[in-house]
Design a protein around this motif. Sequence first.
Motif, PDB file in Angstrom:
ATOM      1  N   VAL A  42     -59.488 -31.698  21.028  1.00  0.00           N
ATOM      2  CA  VAL A  42     -58.166 -31.132  21.280  1.00  0.00           C
ATOM      3  C   VAL A  42     -57.415 -31.052  19.967  1.00  0.00           C
ATOM      4  CG1 VAL A  42     -55.971 -31.401  22.474  1.00  0.00           C
ATOM      5  CG2 VAL A  42     -58.102 -32.056  23.625  1.00  0.00           C
ATOM      6  N   ILE A  43     -56.943 -29.871  19.598  1.00  0.00           N
ATOM      7  CA  ILE A  43     -56.104 -29.741  18.417  1.00  0.00           C
ATOM      8  C   ILE A  43     -54.688 -29.411  18.868  1.00  0.00           C
ATOM      9  CG2 ILE A  43     -56.801 -27.318  18.067  1.00  0.00           C
ATOM     10  CD1 ILE A  43     -56.338 -27.898  15.031  1.00  0.00           C
ATOM     11  N   ASN A  44     -53.761 -30.290  18.511  1.00  0.00           N
ATOM     12  CA  ASN A  44     -52.343 -30.101  18.811  1.00  0.00           C
ATOM     13  C   ASN A  44     -51.728 -29.427  17.597  1.00  0.00           C
ATOM     14  OD1 ASN A  44     -49.807 -30.186  19.888  1.00  0.00           O
ATOM     15  ND2 ASN A  44     -49.617 -32.409  19.911  1.00  0.00           N
ATOM     16  N   SER A  45     -51.412 -28.168  17.710  1.00  0.00           N
ATOM     17  CA  SER A  45     -51.106 -27.329  16.557  1.00  0.00           C
ATOM     18  C   SER A  45     -49.636 -27.318  16.174  1.00  0.00           C
ATOM     19  CB  SER A  45     -51.550 -25.891  16.845  1.00  0.00           C
ATOM     20  OG  SER A  45     -50.806 -25.365  17.934  1.00  0.00           O
ATOM     21  N   CYS A  46     -49.395 -26.948  14.918  1.00  0.00           N
ATOM     22  CA  CYS A  46     -48.056 -26.721  14.382  1.00  0.00           C
ATOM     23  C   CYS A  46     -48.007 -25.288  13.875  1.00  0.00           C
ATOM     24  CB  CYS A  46     -47.777 -27.694  13.240  1.00  0.00           C
ATOM     25  SG  CYS A  46     -46.233 -27.382  12.344  1.00  0.00           S
ATOM     26  N   THR A  47     -46.871 -24.635  14.039  1.00  0.00           N
ATOM     27  CA  THR A  47     -46.759 -23.247  13.583  1.00  0.00           C
ATOM     28  C   THR A  47     -45.516 -23.026  12.742  1.00  0.00           C
ATOM     29  OG1 THR A  47     -47.066 -20.952  14.332  1.00  0.00           O
ATOM     30  CG2 THR A  47     -45.499 -22.320  15.577  1.00  0.00           C
ATOM     31  N   VAL A  48     -44.976 -24.099  12.166  1.00  0.00           N
ATOM     32  CA  VAL A  48     -43.800 -23.963  11.303  1.00  0.00           C
ATOM     33  C   VAL A  48     -44.102 -23.030  10.147  1.00  0.00           C
ATOM     34  CG1 VAL A  48     -42.325 -25.212   9.676  1.00  0.00           C
ATOM     35  CG2 VAL A  48     -42.740 -26.152  11.933  1.00  0.00           C
ATOM     36  N   THR A  49     -45.305 -23.135   9.585  1.00  0.00           N
ATOM     37  CA  THR A  49     -45.720 -22.250   8.493  1.00  0.00           C
ATOM     38  C   THR A  49     -47.034 -21.564   8.870  1.00  0.00           C
ATOM     39  OG1 THR A  49     -47.036 -23.927   7.344  1.00  0.00           O
ATOM     40  CG2 THR A  49     -44.679 -23.829   6.813  1.00  0.00           C
ATOM     41  N   SER A  50     -47.327 -20.466   8.180  1.00  0.00           N
ATOM     42  CA  SER A  50     -48.592 -19.768   8.412  1.00  0.00           C
ATOM     43  C   SER A  50     -49.773 -20.622   7.968  1.00  0.00           C
ATOM     44  CB  SER A  50     -48.601 -18.431   7.666  1.00  0.00           C
ATOM     45  OG  SER A  50     -48.348 -18.617   6.284  1.00  0.00           O
ATOM     46  N   SER A  51     -49.550 -21.531   7.007  1.00  0.00           N
ATOM     47  CA  SER A  51     -50.638 -22.413   6.580  1.00  0.00           C
ATOM     48  C   SER A  51     -51.044 -23.354   7.707  1.00  0.00           C
ATOM     49  CB  SER A  51     -50.223 -23.217   5.343  1.00  0.00           C
ATOM     50  OG  SER A  51     -49.138 -24.070   5.635  1.00  0.00           O
ATOM     51  N   GLY A  52     -50.080 -23.707   8.584  1.00  0.00           N
ATOM     52  CA  GLY A  52     -50.415 -24.515   9.745  1.00  0.00           C
ATOM     53  C   GLY A  52     -51.368 -23.787  10.678  1.00  0.00           C
ATOM     54  N   ASP A  53     -51.131 -22.494  10.865  1.00  0.00           N
ATOM     55  CA  ASP A  53     -52.039 -21.692  11.692  1.00  0.00           C
ATOM     56  C   ASP A  53     -53.437 -21.663  11.078  1.00  0.00           C
ATOM     57  OD1 ASP A  53     -49.709 -21.228  13.031  1.00  0.00           O
ATOM     58  OD2 ASP A  53     -49.555 -19.106  12.498  1.00  0.00           O
ATOM     59  N   LYS A  54     -53.479 -21.528   9.753  1.00  0.00           N
ATOM     60  CA  LYS A  54     -54.762 -21.495   9.050  1.00  0.00           C
ATOM     61  C   LYS A  54     -55.513 -22.804   9.226  1.00  0.00           C
ATOM     62  CE  LYS A  54     -56.720 -20.743   4.430  1.00  0.00           C
ATOM     63  NZ  LYS A  54     -56.398 -20.477   2.995  1.00  0.00           N
ATOM     64  N   LYS A  55     -54.802 -23.924   9.107  1.00  0.00           N
ATOM     65  CA  LYS A  55     -55.432 -25.234   9.286  1.00  0.00           C
ATOM     66  C   LYS A  55     -55.956 -25.402  10.711  1.00  0.00           C
ATOM     67  CE  LYS A  55     -52.633 -27.541   5.768  1.00  0.00           C
ATOM     68  NZ  LYS A  55     -51.537 -28.519   5.512  1.00  0.00           N
TER      69      LYS A  55
END
Length: 432
Positions: A42-55
């Motif tokens: 399970v990955i609990n994601s962050c989308t504050v920055t586009s780099s978060g989406d990339k990670k």
Amino acid sequence: MRAAFYTLGCKVNQYETQILEQIFYDNGFDIVSPDTAADVFVINSCTVTSSGDKKTRQALRRFKRANPQAVAALTGCFPQAFPDAAEKIPEADVITGSYNRASLLTNIQKYLATGERVIDITAHERGEKFESMKASKFLDRTRAFIKIQDGCDRYCSYCIIPMARGPVRSKPLAELEEELAGLAKSGYKEVVLVGINLPSYGKETGGKLRLIDAIELACAVNGIERVRLGSLEPELLTDDDIARMAAQPKFCPQFHLSLQSGCDATLKRMNRHYTGAEYKEIVQKLRAAFDNAAMTTDIVVGFPGETDEEFAQCIQFAKDVGFAKVHVFPYSVREGTRAATMPNQVTKAVKEVRCAALSREMEEVRRAFLQTQVGKTEQVLFETTETALGTEGYTKNYIPVRVLADTDIRGQLHNVKLVSVSGDCCIGKLAD
């Protein structure tokens, strides 16, 4: 079955991951490290920055390569804010958003039963209630984080969070009291109240409930020795809030006041709701009300339109305030925000130079603050961390302290004389 969890982003995300881990554990899963083999990831994601989406994408790809037969689930802010982009990630077998996290396990079980991809993103709605969550244990931690607020209505020009997190909503005091009592019974001495926009706690009640009510409740719980706050929007703190916080002996005088820029012109473009002068006034009030208060903050460098002169104003402002610590970030273009289409975008090279320059200046400010702590005797809550310089802990104003002790003092509160500074921490001697 084994389940692994990987968290990106803020303390709220970390709290929510802990809740998910508890749900899975209570339903028969063994919780393992995300670096080991697992049946569910399970990955609990962050989308504050586009780099978060990339990670997020990179983490999913890594896991699927190592565990091709396992279930990969994507949850959190990224799919909530950008469902179409999330759906295009082929490695994600189950996709849910930042709301109704309790359904994640059900959706994973559905995938395991049918083999068919599950996409279940509940849209945020005006007037929705706070999702009931209760943590009972935080692995390898001395302090417990408690999410008491969700959502944001500030609409800063660079921020996607209102889309990802929805409207302001707050944990009822009865639920908070029950959670606090459970954590105190489990031995936690410090709690940190966190939220997406923490000072907005209770806003949906029309003022019947406010953040200070949650603080006073937490301070009144037997067994809880310290109460700390997460990030704060500075202009939302009132004189009454400050006075009532200062009346609580358990309250920790460390204030993470979100600044973003020390230049008024930049703040205006960011759609922040204060000026530099107003920010400084709040800092002065806090320092007047609390002995040895520490101010920490975040600063974004290279916001669209930021000139050399504006950047210089930002540096001088931060030096004048005398922060205990500053987190420096380059501005990251976030699709779906007004700032993404603003003119005069600053180049990556300029942002890198400015970040390095501000970081150097703030390191000096940090060292100067640490030096002011030498000679003081402060109460330190010791963590589980052992270092070459001794056991590490934190003062009430969140200064890291290391002490050599003859006995195991982890998880304990002790008075410590701060005798010197070493790197990013103070060296102390037990004084009780």
